[in-house]
Design a protein around this motif. Sequence first.
Motif, PDB file in Angstrom:
ATOM      1  N   ALA A 281      76.520  85.963 -51.146  1.00 47.86           N
ATOM      2  CA  ALA A 281      76.476  87.371 -50.762  1.00 47.86           C
ATOM      3  C   ALA A 281      77.869  87.983 -50.845  1.00 47.86           C
ATOM      4  CB  ALA A 281      75.908  87.514 -49.355  1.00 47.86           C
ATOM      5  N   ALA A 282      78.883  87.243 -50.403  1.00 48.94           N
ATOM      6  CA  ALA A 282      80.248  87.747 -50.478  1.00 48.94           C
ATOM      7  C   ALA A 282      80.678  87.909 -51.932  1.00 48.94           C
ATOM      8  CB  ALA A 282      81.194  86.800 -49.747  1.00 48.94           C
ATOM      9  N   PHE A 283      80.286  86.963 -52.771  1.00 47.60           N
ATOM     10  CA  PHE A 283      80.623  87.051 -54.187  1.00 47.60           C
ATOM     11  C   PHE A 283      79.971  88.278 -54.812  1.00 47.60           C
ATOM     12  CE2 PHE A 283      79.580  86.125 -58.623  1.00 47.60           C
ATOM     13  CZ  PHE A 283      80.857  85.917 -59.121  1.00 47.60           C
ATOM     14  N   ARG A 284      78.677  88.487 -54.528  1.00 51.50           N
ATOM     15  CA  ARG A 284      77.976  89.649 -55.076  1.00 51.50           C
ATOM     16  C   ARG A 284      78.601  90.935 -54.580  1.00 51.50           C
ATOM     17  NH1 ARG A 284      73.558  87.000 -53.300  1.00 51.50           N
ATOM     18  NH2 ARG A 284      72.982  88.693 -51.915  1.00 51.50           N
ATOM     19  N   ALA A 285      78.920  90.979 -53.287  1.00 55.16           N
ATOM     20  CA  ALA A 285      79.521  92.189 -52.728  1.00 55.16           C
ATOM     21  C   ALA A 285      80.880  92.453 -53.366  1.00 55.16           C
ATOM     22  CB  ALA A 285      79.667  92.050 -51.214  1.00 55.16           C
ATOM     23  N   GLY A 286      81.662  91.408 -53.567  1.00 50.87           N
ATOM     24  CA  GLY A 286      82.974  91.566 -54.179  1.00 50.87           C
ATOM     25  C   GLY A 286      82.894  92.027 -55.616  1.00 50.87           C
ATOM     26  N   ARG A 287      81.952  91.497 -56.368  1.00 50.23           N
ATOM     27  CA  ARG A 287      81.875  91.875 -57.777  1.00 50.23           C
ATOM     28  C   ARG A 287      81.348  93.294 -57.941  1.00 50.23           C
ATOM     29  NH1 ARG A 287      76.634  91.913 -60.025  1.00 50.23           N
ATOM     30  NH2 ARG A 287      75.221  90.631 -58.856  1.00 50.23           N
ATOM     31  N   THR A 288      80.470  93.731 -57.058  1.00 52.60           N
ATOM     32  CA  THR A 288      79.950  95.082 -57.211  1.00 52.60           C
ATOM     33  C   THR A 288      80.950  96.111 -56.730  1.00 52.60           C
ATOM     34  OG1 THR A 288      78.778  94.908 -55.121  1.00 52.60           O
ATOM     35  CG2 THR A 288      77.519  94.427 -57.096  1.00 52.60           C
ATOM     36  N   ALA A 289      81.715  95.782 -55.703  1.00 49.76           N
ATOM     37  CA  ALA A 289      82.687  96.738 -55.192  1.00 49.76           C
ATOM     38  C   ALA A 289      83.905  96.832 -56.111  1.00 49.76           C
ATOM     39  CB  ALA A 289      83.126  96.332 -53.790  1.00 49.76           C
ATOM     40  N   ALA A 290      84.377  95.702 -56.580  1.00 55.70           N
ATOM     41  CA  ALA A 290      85.614  95.695 -57.366  1.00 55.70           C
ATOM     42  C   ALA A 290      85.379  95.887 -58.858  1.00 55.70           C
ATOM     43  CB  ALA A 290      86.352  94.384 -57.128  1.00 55.70           C
ATOM     44  N   SER A 291      84.299  95.339 -59.354  1.00 56.05           N
ATOM     45  CA  SER A 291      84.095  95.358 -60.794  1.00 56.05           C
ATOM     46  C   SER A 291      82.602  95.356 -61.107  1.00 56.05           C
ATOM     47  CB  SER A 291      84.756  94.130 -61.422  1.00 56.05           C
ATOM     48  OG  SER A 291      84.515  94.101 -62.804  1.00 56.05           O
TER      49      SER A 291
ATOM     50  N   ARG B  19      74.537  82.069 -64.483  1.00 57.56           N
ATOM     51  CA  ARG B  19      73.806  80.863 -64.091  1.00 57.56           C
ATOM     52  C   ARG B  19      74.365  80.330 -62.779  1.00 57.56           C
ATOM     53  NH1 ARG B  19      74.464  76.142 -67.929  1.00 57.56           N
ATOM     54  NH2 ARG B  19      72.839  77.092 -69.183  1.00 57.56           N
ATOM     55  N   GLN B  20      75.681  80.301 -62.660  1.00 59.92           N
ATOM     56  CA  GLN B  20      76.303  79.797 -61.439  1.00 59.92           C
ATOM     57  C   GLN B  20      75.941  80.668 -60.233  1.00 59.92           C
ATOM     58  OE1 GLN B  20      76.764  76.806 -62.893  1.00 59.92           O
ATOM     59  NE2 GLN B  20      78.241  76.628 -61.264  1.00 59.92           N
ATOM     60  N   LEU B  21      75.924  81.985 -60.416  1.00 63.74           N
ATOM     61  CA  LEU B  21      75.516  82.877 -59.332  1.00 63.74           C
ATOM     62  C   LEU B  21      74.078  82.582 -58.917  1.00 63.74           C
ATOM     63  CD1 LEU B  21      75.758  85.283 -57.410  1.00 63.74           C
ATOM     64  CD2 LEU B  21      75.197  86.774 -59.358  1.00 63.74           C
ATOM     65  N   ALA B  22      73.190  82.468 -59.886  1.00 62.92           N
ATOM     66  CA  ALA B  22      71.783  82.199 -59.573  1.00 62.92           C
ATOM     67  C   ALA B  22      71.627  80.866 -58.849  1.00 62.92           C
ATOM     68  CB  ALA B  22      70.943  82.222 -60.848  1.00 62.92           C
ATOM     69  N   LYS B  23      72.365  79.851 -59.295  1.00 66.84           N
ATOM     70  CA  LYS B  23      72.300  78.557 -58.628  1.00 66.84           C
ATOM     71  C   LYS B  23      72.808  78.658 -57.197  1.00 66.84           C
ATOM     72  CE  LYS B  23      73.588  74.893 -60.978  1.00 66.84           C
ATOM     73  NZ  LYS B  23      74.338  74.027 -61.921  1.00 66.84           N
ATOM     74  N   ALA B  24      73.890  79.406 -56.992  1.00 69.06           N
ATOM     75  CA  ALA B  24      74.424  79.580 -55.638  1.00 69.06           C
ATOM     76  C   ALA B  24      73.424  80.287 -54.734  1.00 69.06           C
ATOM     77  CB  ALA B  24      75.738  80.362 -55.687  1.00 69.06           C
ATOM     78  N   LEU B  25      72.629  81.163 -55.318  1.00 70.54           N
ATOM     79  CA  LEU B  25      71.645  81.904 -54.541  1.00 70.54           C
ATOM     80  C   LEU B  25      70.487  81.035 -54.064  1.00 70.54           C
ATOM     81  CD1 LEU B  25      71.478  85.182 -56.627  1.00 70.54           C
ATOM     82  CD2 LEU B  25      72.263  84.982 -54.262  1.00 70.54           C
TER      83      LEU B  25
ATOM     84  N   ASN C 230      67.028  85.779 -51.770  1.00 74.24           N
ATOM     85  CA  ASN C 230      67.966  85.111 -52.672  1.00 74.24           C
ATOM     86  C   ASN C 230      67.236  84.368 -53.785  1.00 74.24           C
ATOM     87  OD1 ASN C 230      70.135  86.037 -51.206  1.00 74.24           O
ATOM     88  ND2 ASN C 230      70.618  84.072 -50.266  1.00 74.24           N
ATOM     89  N   VAL C 231      66.152  83.694 -53.424  1.00 76.07           N
ATOM     90  CA  VAL C 231      65.378  82.947 -54.421  1.00 76.07           C
ATOM     91  C   VAL C 231      64.775  83.913 -55.437  1.00 76.07           C
ATOM     92  CG1 VAL C 231      63.398  81.423 -54.775  1.00 76.07           C
ATOM     93  CG2 VAL C 231      64.947  81.024 -52.852  1.00 76.07           C
ATOM     94  N   ARG C 232      64.262  85.044 -54.970  1.00 73.55           N
ATOM     95  CA  ARG C 232      63.696  86.027 -55.904  1.00 73.55           C
ATOM     96  C   ARG C 232      64.778  86.615 -56.816  1.00 73.55           C
ATOM     97  NH1 ARG C 232      60.458  87.015 -51.381  1.00 73.55           N
ATOM     98  NH2 ARG C 232      61.862  88.640 -50.614  1.00 73.55           N
ATOM     99  N   GLU C 233      65.968  86.864 -56.265  1.00 75.53           N
ATOM    100  CA  GLU C 233      67.056  87.376 -57.102  1.00 75.53           C
ATOM    101  C   GLU C 233      67.458  86.343 -58.152  1.00 75.53           C
ATOM    102  OE1 GLU C 233      71.618  89.110 -56.816  1.00 75.53           O
ATOM    103  OE2 GLU C 233      70.528  88.719 -54.971  1.00 75.53           O
TER     104      GLU C 233
ATOM    105  N   LEU D 266      59.226  79.651 -54.133  1.00 74.64           N
ATOM    106  CA  LEU D 266      58.683  80.959 -53.759  1.00 74.64           C
ATOM    107  C   LEU D 266      57.445  80.791 -52.888  1.00 74.64           C
ATOM    108  CD1 LEU D 266      59.236  82.888 -57.087  1.00 74.64           C
ATOM    109  CD2 LEU D 266      60.471  83.192 -54.936  1.00 74.64           C
ATOM    110  N   PRO D 267      57.211  81.699 -51.971  1.00 70.51           N
ATOM    111  CA  PRO D 267      56.097  81.561 -51.026  1.00 70.51           C
ATOM    112  C   PRO D 267      54.743  81.365 -51.688  1.00 70.51           C
ATOM    113  CG  PRO D 267      57.492  83.374 -50.383  1.00 70.51           C
ATOM    114  CD  PRO D 267      57.975  82.895 -51.721  1.00 70.51           C
ATOM    115  N   ALA D 268      54.456  82.070 -52.747  1.00 71.83           N
ATOM    116  CA  ALA D 268      53.140  81.977 -53.387  1.00 71.83           C
ATOM    117  C   ALA D 268      52.878  80.566 -53.889  1.00 71.83           C
ATOM    118  CB  ALA D 268      53.040  82.981 -54.542  1.00 71.83           C
TER     119      ALA D 268
END
Length: 101
Positions: free
Chosen positions: A8-18, A36-42, A52-55, A92-94
């Motif tokens: 979440a911090a990584f996503r927030a940082g990338r959207t705010a800064a770049s 891929r690394q972001l998705a794996k971290a999620l 996070n799993v859906r993202e 995923l729940p389903a």
Amino acid sequence: QPGRGDAAAFRAGRTAASPRFLPEAEPRPATQTLRRQLAKALFMNKDASQANVREAKGIFEDLTKTRRQIFGAAHPDTIMDQQLLDDLISLLPASRGLRPV
């Protein structure tokens, strides 16, 4: 403690800064690897939320489509992304008979 807050911090940082740090349709291998690394971290976290799993699922669907178009279905990166997508779909729940959070 590493956990979902890191992603979440990584996503927030990338959207705010770049906002173009991880563009959705960027076919460059380095960008695809970062996505891929972001998705794996999620999703590769015992405390990953369903959001996070859906993202991560959306990212892997896009990655797999892009890699298939560029490299073909038999490319190792395409295969790896598809395997990771299949793994996270099972979270995923389903697929587990759970209700969404």
